[in-house]
Design a protein around this motif. Structure first.
Motif, short mmCIF file in Angstrom:
data_model
loop_
_atom_site.label_atom_id
_atom_site.label_comp_id
_atom_site.label_asym_id
_atom_site.label_seq_id
_atom_site.Cartn_x
_atom_site.Cartn_y
_atom_site.Cartn_z
N ASP A 198 0.84 -1.19 0.00
CA ASP A 198 0.00 0.00 0.00
C ASP A 198 0.88 1.25 0.00
O ASP A 198 1.61 1.50 0.96
N THR A 199 0.81 2.02 -1.08
CA THR A 199 1.62 3.23 -1.16
C THR A 199 0.75 4.49 -1.06
O THR A 199 1.18 5.59 -1.43
N LEU A 200 -0.45 4.33 -0.57
CA LEU A 200 -1.30 5.48 -0.35
C LEU A 200 -1.12 5.99 1.07
O LEU A 200 -0.99 5.21 2.01
N ASN A 201 -1.16 7.29 1.23
CA ASN A 201 -1.02 7.86 2.57
C ASN A 201 -2.40 7.86 3.21
O ASN A 201 -3.27 8.61 2.82
N ARG A 202 -2.60 6.99 4.17
CA ARG A 202 -3.92 6.85 4.82
C ARG A 202 -3.88 7.32 6.23
O ARG A 202 -3.07 7.12 7.00
#
Length: 157
Positions: free
Chosen positions: A153-157
């Motif tokens: 996961d390379t999304l900033n959550r």
């Protein structure tokens, strides 16, 4: 997953997709300058998250056009048998992967081999090296999807 921040996950993703990228490109995609990016890569390697950098090859073009998944039922479950089995599969380079399984089969092997005759020879070497209760082979007709990159996961959550 190990506690990786967004930048580490981006670096790992870029390297899994193309380990030949220059540090400058990886750093740019991760939002870093080159030196901090290189230091993070070294930390990821020393932590065992990055375990190697390899070139991927087309098995058919190397003469390994037949992929076989082999299910093994162990003859027994003693430490001695497991060690002998481990030595046997390690000694056969065409056995690309070995998994100890839960369920009906004890081990699952992925074999890359040239043809049926070569697989027969591999089968004989394996069964000569260790006693097996049952061997079930499944021959792949087509590789529909293949990747070595995990979906990090390379999304900033």
């Amino acid at each position: 997953m190990t506690d990786l921040d967004l930048i580490d996950r981006k670096i790992v993703t870029e390297l899994m997709n193309d380990a030949t990228l220059p540090i400058a490109q990886i750093a740019d995609k991760a939002g870093l300058s080159q030196t901090p990016c290189w230091k993070r890569i070294q930390k990821l390697e020393s932590a065992g998250i990055l375990t190697g950098r390899v070139a991927l090859a087309d098995p058919a073009k190397l003469g390994f056009g037949l992929t076989v998944f082999v299910g093994i039922e162990a003859a027994d479950h003693s430490a001695e048998w497991r060690e002998a089995f481990g030595r046997a599969v390690a000694a056969i380079p065409e056995i690309m992967e070995v998994y100890r399984m839960a369920g009906e089969m004890d081990y699952l092997l992925r074999v890359a081999i040239s043809d049926m005759s070569a697989f027969d020879g591999l089968y004989k070497r394996l069964t000569d090296a260790v006693v097996l209760k049952n061997v079930t082979s499944h021959f792949a007709m087509e590789r529909m999807k293949f990747t070595t990159a995990y979906p990090v996961d390379t999304l900033n959550r």
